[in-house]
Design a protein around this motif. Structure first.
Motif, PDB file in Angstrom:
ATOM      1  N   GLY A   1      43.754  48.136  31.879  1.00  0.00           N
ATOM      2  CA  GLY A   1      43.163  47.173  30.952  1.00  0.00           C
ATOM      3  C   GLY A   1      41.839  46.609  31.446  1.00  0.00           C
ATOM      4  O   GLY A   1      41.372  46.935  32.552  1.00  0.00           O
ATOM      5  N   ARG A   2      41.243  45.787  30.617  1.00  0.00           N
ATOM      6  CA  ARG A   2      39.955  45.180  30.951  1.00  0.00           C
ATOM      7  C   ARG A   2      40.064  43.667  30.976  1.00  0.00           C
ATOM      8  O   ARG A   2      40.872  43.085  30.249  1.00  0.00           O
ATOM      9  CB  ARG A   2      38.899  45.579  29.899  1.00  0.00           C
ATOM     10  N   ALA A   3      39.235  43.036  31.786  1.00  0.00           N
ATOM     11  CA  ALA A   3      39.178  41.578  31.817  1.00  0.00           C
ATOM     12  C   ALA A   3      38.848  41.045  30.424  1.00  0.00           C
ATOM     13  O   ALA A   3      38.078  41.669  29.672  1.00  0.00           O
ATOM     14  CB  ALA A   3      38.140  41.115  32.832  1.00  0.00           C
ATOM     15  N   LEU A   4      39.410  39.889  30.085  1.00  0.00           N
ATOM     16  CA  LEU A   4      39.143  39.268  28.788  1.00  0.00           C
ATOM     17  C   LEU A   4      37.664  38.919  28.648  1.00  0.00           C
ATOM     18  O   LEU A   4      37.141  38.831  27.536  1.00  0.00           O
ATOM     19  CB  LEU A   4      39.973  37.985  28.637  1.00  0.00           C
ATOM     20  N   THR A   5      37.014  38.728  29.764  1.00  0.00           N
ATOM     21  CA  THR A   5      35.607  38.306  29.757  1.00  0.00           C
ATOM     22  C   THR A   5      34.645  39.481  29.936  1.00  0.00           C
ATOM     23  O   THR A   5      33.469  39.275  30.240  1.00  0.00           O
ATOM     24  CB  THR A   5      35.374  37.286  30.885  1.00  0.00           C
ATOM     25  N   GLY A   6      35.155  40.709  29.759  1.00  0.00           N
ATOM     26  CA  GLY A   6      34.305  41.886  29.926  1.00  0.00           C
ATOM     27  C   GLY A   6      34.616  42.617  31.216  1.00  0.00           C
ATOM     28  O   GLY A   6      35.119  42.012  32.166  1.00  0.00           O
ATOM     29  N   PRO A   7      34.330  43.942  31.239  1.00  0.00           N
ATOM     30  CA  PRO A   7      34.698  44.795  32.374  1.00  0.00           C
ATOM     31  C   PRO A   7      34.208  44.267  33.719  1.00  0.00           C
ATOM     32  O   PRO A   7      33.076  43.812  33.834  1.00  0.00           O
ATOM     33  CB  PRO A   7      34.004  46.123  32.048  1.00  0.00           C
TER      34      PRO A   7
ATOM     35  N   ASN B   1      35.001  46.282  36.423  1.00  0.00           N
ATOM     36  CA  ASN B   1      34.937  47.547  37.171  1.00  0.00           C
ATOM     37  C   ASN B   1      34.394  48.598  36.193  1.00  0.00           C
ATOM     38  O   ASN B   1      35.080  49.556  35.844  1.00  0.00           O
ATOM     39  CB  ASN B   1      36.356  47.906  37.648  1.00  0.00           C
ATOM     40  N   PRO B   2      33.159  48.356  35.710  1.00  0.00           N
ATOM     41  CA  PRO B   2      32.658  49.127  34.565  1.00  0.00           C
ATOM     42  C   PRO B   2      32.578  50.631  34.829  1.00  0.00           C
ATOM     43  O   PRO B   2      32.662  51.419  33.886  1.00  0.00           O
ATOM     44  CB  PRO B   2      31.262  48.537  34.325  1.00  0.00           C
ATOM     45  N   ASP B   3      32.482  51.011  36.078  1.00  0.00           N
ATOM     46  CA  ASP B   3      32.383  52.444  36.368  1.00  0.00           C
ATOM     47  C   ASP B   3      33.745  53.124  36.408  1.00  0.00           C
ATOM     48  O   ASP B   3      33.840  54.349  36.383  1.00  0.00           O
ATOM     49  CB  ASP B   3      31.666  52.666  37.709  1.00  0.00           C
ATOM     50  N   GLY B   4      34.789  52.350  36.467  1.00  0.00           N
ATOM     51  CA  GLY B   4      36.141  52.917  36.484  1.00  0.00           C
ATOM     52  C   GLY B   4      36.734  52.930  35.081  1.00  0.00           C
ATOM     53  O   GLY B   4      36.187  52.309  34.169  1.00  0.00           O
ATOM     54  N   PRO B   5      37.854  53.613  34.924  1.00  0.00           N
ATOM     55  CA  PRO B   5      38.488  53.698  33.608  1.00  0.00           C
ATOM     56  C   PRO B   5      39.134  52.371  33.174  1.00  0.00           C
ATOM     57  O   PRO B   5      39.453  52.192  31.998  1.00  0.00           O
ATOM     58  CB  PRO B   5      39.557  54.775  33.787  1.00  0.00           C
ATOM     59  N   ALA B   6      39.334  51.456  34.102  1.00  0.00           N
ATOM     60  CA  ALA B   6      39.920  50.154  33.783  1.00  0.00           C
ATOM     61  C   ALA B   6      39.650  49.214  34.946  1.00  0.00           C
ATOM     62  O   ALA B   6      39.121  49.641  35.988  1.00  0.00           O
ATOM     63  CB  ALA B   6      41.423  50.283  33.528  1.00  0.00           C
ATOM     64  N   ASP B   7      39.996  47.947  34.768  1.00  0.00           N
ATOM     65  CA  ASP B   7      39.800  46.958  35.834  1.00  0.00           C
ATOM     66  C   ASP B   7      41.088  46.810  36.645  1.00  0.00           C
ATOM     67  O   ASP B   7      42.179  47.023  36.129  1.00  0.00           O
ATOM     68  CB  ASP B   7      39.463  45.588  35.216  1.00  0.00           C
TER      69      ASP B   7
END
Lengths: 596, 596
Positions: free
Chosen positions: A323-329, A331-337
């Motif tokens: 999943g992704r942080a509610l406030t935006g990625p 770990n943008p380079d990975g498939p998820a945070d």
């Protein structure tokens, strides 16, 4: 696979910065405990726990103990690890130098025990029970008994046990049936069955020293006719060598939810030779010495499992991406945070962390009063220390184990499905932690001890001492603007605790059930207030650390942030507990037994 | 050894006196559900659960499932019990008459499921998952797929599963890697690994119908490219007979904390033949149909374990004698009083009891909205019903399983040391109940679903519907003096819930973490308020029962006393949850990832 790293930086903070043990260098045992030496001891103990004991934790759970022909085999590696424990001199750490001990304060001992228990709770119970036997004999045994048993218990060559429960009686020990018949030579023949005897039989040590409650033939019924006996597995010859096998045997091992590495035995005594410890018919008093110490130790076990559960859940949360942080990625380079970005995951981790650090502070604070109760130079301090330690004992046992378990469960939750599988080890912490709410007196008994005994004792002297500790700290720091965020909520909690205390005083006399119905909530309210005091004191120490510019800025800021979490998110639970106390017994007792 | 007695009197009270199902006799399925028939069904189901399933609960825990050469053997007796389940027609209870079902409302079905789950949670999962597969196919499958699969799923001759999780993705299903390649004949070749597949392999039924999420080759990444497939263990010939084995296999069984009687499988799909269910790339929507139903079912499991744990703890408390009542002996001729005299033991039992009855009311209330969402005659009712069921689903799942587990733990505590041993069965309820907080979306996910999706959806229409339900009830009963003790606290809780809701609306937009940090507390606050509404309604029904002089006075008085306990001792927890919500995200998010 779970791992463990002893929180030695925490220990240093507590012993040097919060408690400043060097203040007590005039007292026996404290003089040798210089900060440097303490740190060295802690580092060695950490290494032993992490490298020797922790790897055996899962093995112990999987293999458990096996009984065959009266002999108990402990899990693979336990015997060898116990040998290393003895060789390292660890059992003697806080024992009296008169019997070969190193004489360090128990304030240090409880942290050593925490490491052992975090690494391997089932293993830690073997030396833990030995120390209980050591204490009972130290306080109540004759010089002759001490000379025979203490040196070997101190060295760890022999281990000890505590035999109280029988099939029909646990809490209500006055109903016990185990008999002691005088042999005519000053010894007694002990006959009866004891159950749930931890470490009751094993082959890790040369001898096992059972402390057994029994009733001497002809003694009064109830608790006033109970005596304590020392009953060794092997009789001891005059020269100290081991003689013949005593007539006692492990008749069965309990199958249980956890702590599989510890042997929970049915012990059958068949005219076994025993020696009375202390006075006849005063056995319960002697057993209580052992139990009070054991209760602090069980409270420690609550922290120990929450600590190791926290460490592993945190590692999982840092590693698992989903999943992704509610406030935006993040770990943008990975498939998820990593899931540590999620507020609800952090909430769980912060709950555990804020408890662990606050409760550990209260544990060493209480242990220090215990040391001062024995070692302080003036009677007034000794008395106050004894009051405070007695008062805090049921709180430490009850609250720490309730929460230690709840937080092991919360840590397991961080893993999602992985937490339910055996593979990751999170579920073992839960199963192991569960026993601590039950043994050494269920937490219901702790609450009753607090409300029915400790509060009322000596006109409430102990609880007034506690309020004074809070008031003194608040008064001394009321002008410290930086500390206001801790001081104000602490004062509010203290007022609620006082209100609850007054409510009992006004309502429990007319109906004792009003005390019983609110006792568990009162215990939690008390614990929260006491831990708030700890957090206020730790915040002060952290502010001092920051002001000193020691270079450990990150540590102190983390400490303060964790403290704020406790104050703002956990401490407000006091209000609900106060409401429950004041609700009284009516709703609790409304149904007839048949209506349940 | 544990036992179980289905609470059929409770069921009658809920269905006839609280909900008065006969009001809906104009709707399909309800017409046949006369009070007499419902009671007969419940009695038969009770007998089956108590006599056939419950005795297998411990067996299932001890033996677990065994995998050998790709075949899974379930515990002794499971196969035969499953046969009896099918012969009794139980799987068809709430299924559509179009495919051989009996068509009863799910409001009745959830109570049948509770009995099965109380008696044997691991067993109940086999038919439970089949029903999920039935629902997904019913709502999204083509007529062709329905004709092939539904009759056998309805009869129970075949069972079903739900394949979502992969090793690297559970919650974040958009990351799944299982591939579907078109075979050119309208079917797909499914390849990939799924884990934690409950009931994934066994030999109790002739075929297993797997519903599998996979990504069709070339479909977009993320959740928008996921499709749902039906992938049978055995391919089905045109005449309905079973054809060749599909290329899928159970590659391993998970070792886990509990529910050992259920096979938790690693499922390997190796070009297995599958048929798409519903539209391509819209698989998640279809899976959600299955999951929402499953979530109510998991909430039910929370009650089921708390119920059976309560019954056994109560029996222990009535039987075990230990100590004396604080107010003087209650069993003066015996050596001690039964422990049910102790206020702290009663506190634990009342906690569980008040939860069980209140939560069960909310479960059937929610299930009824679910039935009305499908069957009500007017669109307005259907919409409102759908809103309320959707809103309550995460609350039922999250709160009921958090508390179901906590209360199984509390029941275990009543036993003292006996609760920790395997012998009494209390610890199995704890281990089994634990999974329910995790699967079908962890409770953290439920809280996020509530706060992030259900609250915000359609301008908050659902939550306003809930408030209106409360307000209507309060307005209609505000002059009923007898009900004031329930109405006033309900109104107070409702105000706190509204305050928390407003706080989110004002603070979550600027910082979504403010919603995430308070979501779990908000869910609990909501649940407490909803259960307070249930208790107010039950109190009204109980007062009516008393006024009718039906001769069941004792039942209604017990109901009212239990409700008062909930109101006075449990409901005040709302305050702490509101404080936590309003504390916001700052303290939760204060640490950097490295500082943990």
């Amino acid at each position: 696979m779970a791992s463990y790293k002893a929180p030695t930086r925490e220990y240093g903070f507590l012993l040097h910065e919060l408690l400043d043990l060097s203040r007590f260098s005039n007292l026996p045992g404290f003089a040798d405990a210089t900060p440097d030496l303490i740190d060295q001891i802690m580092e060695q103990a950490a290494k032993f726990s992490e490298e020797v004991l922790q790897p055996l934790n899962k093995v112990g759970d999987e293999q458990g103990c096996v009984l065959k022909d009266g002999e108990v085999t402990t899990p693979e590696g336990f015997r060898d690890a116990y040998q290393q424990l003895v060789e390292g001199g660890w059992p003697s750490l806080v024992c009296s130098p008169d019997y070969g001990g190193q004489g360090f304060p128990n304030t240090i001992g409880v942290l050593f025990n925490e490491m052992v228990s975090s690494a391997n709770m089932a293993f830690g119970m073997y030396p833990g029970l030995s120390h209980g036997a050591y204490s009972a004999l130290t306080h109540h045994g004759s010089d002759e008994l001490k000379d025979i048993y203490l040196p070997k218990l101190v060295s760890g060559e022999w281990t000890g046990t505590m035999n109280l429960t029988e099939p029909h009686c646990g809490t209500d020990v006055g109903m016990l049936r185990t008999k002691a018949v005088p042999n005519g030579d000053g010894t007694y023949a002990i006959t009866g069955q004891k159950i749930w005897i931890s470490a009751g039989e094993h082959s890790m040590a040369d001898n096992i020293i059972h402390l057994v409650l029994a009733r001497i033939e002809g003694a009064p019924g109830g608790v006033g006719g109970i005596s304590l006996f020392v009953v060794p597995k092997f009789l001891v010859n005059e020269d100290g060598s081991l003689g013949e096998r005593n007539t006692l045997q492990c008749g069965g091992l309990e199958e249980k939810m956890g702590i599989h590495g510890n042997a929970t035995c049915v012990m059958n005594y068949d005219g076994a030779k025993g020696w009375v410890v202390g006075e006849e018919n005063k056995g319960l008093k002697a057993m209580f010495t052992m139990m009070n110490e054991a209760r602090l130790g069980v409270g420690m076990q609550g922290i120990s499992q929450a600590e190791v559960a926290y460490q592993n859940a945190r590692d999982f949360a840092l590693d698992r991406i989903q999943g992704r942080a509610l406030t935006g990625p993040k770990n943008p380079d990975g498939p998820a945070d990593p899931i540590i970005v999620h507020p609800d995951v952090r909430r769980m981790l912060m709950n555990i962390r804020a408890f662990n650090e606050g409760a550990r502070a209260l544990l060493v604070w209480t242990a220090l009063w215990g040391d001062l109760a024995e070692k302080a130079e003036d009677e007034e301090t000794r008395q106050k220390a004894d009051d405070l330690m007695g008062l805090m004992t049921p709180i430490v046992k009850g609250y720490f184990t309730d929460k230690g378990f709840a937080h092991a469960v919360e840590a397991q939750q961080v893993y999602g499905g992985s937490g339910y599988t055996k593979e990751w080890g999170a579920e073992q912490f839960v199963r192991d932690a569960r026993i601590a709410m039950i043994y050494e007196g269920t937490n219901g008994i702790q609450a009753l001890d607090l409300v029915g005994r400790k509060l009322a004792s000596k006109g409430g002297r102990a609880v007034f001492s506690f309020f004074k500790e809070v008031d003194d700290f608040v008064a001394a720091n009321k002008d410290d603007a930086k500390l206001a965020e801790f001081i104000t909520p602490l004062s509010d909690a203290r007022k609620e605790l006082e209100e609850a205390t007054m409510w009992f005083m006004e309502n429990a006399l007319e109906n004792p059930d009003n005390a019983g119905a609110g006792s568990a909530d009162y215990l939690h309210l008390f614990a929260l207030t006491a831990i708030a005091l700890m957090w206020a004191q730790m915040a002060k120490a952290a502010n001092t650390g920051l002001a000193n510019g020691s270079g450990d800025k990150d540590y102190y800021e983390t400490k303060l942030a964790t403290g704020r979490y406790f104050i703002n998110r956990i401490l407000p639970q006091t209000t609900t507990h106060l409401t429950a106390v004041k609700a009284g017994a009516d709703d609790v007792m409304a149904l007839t037994a048949e209506q349940f």
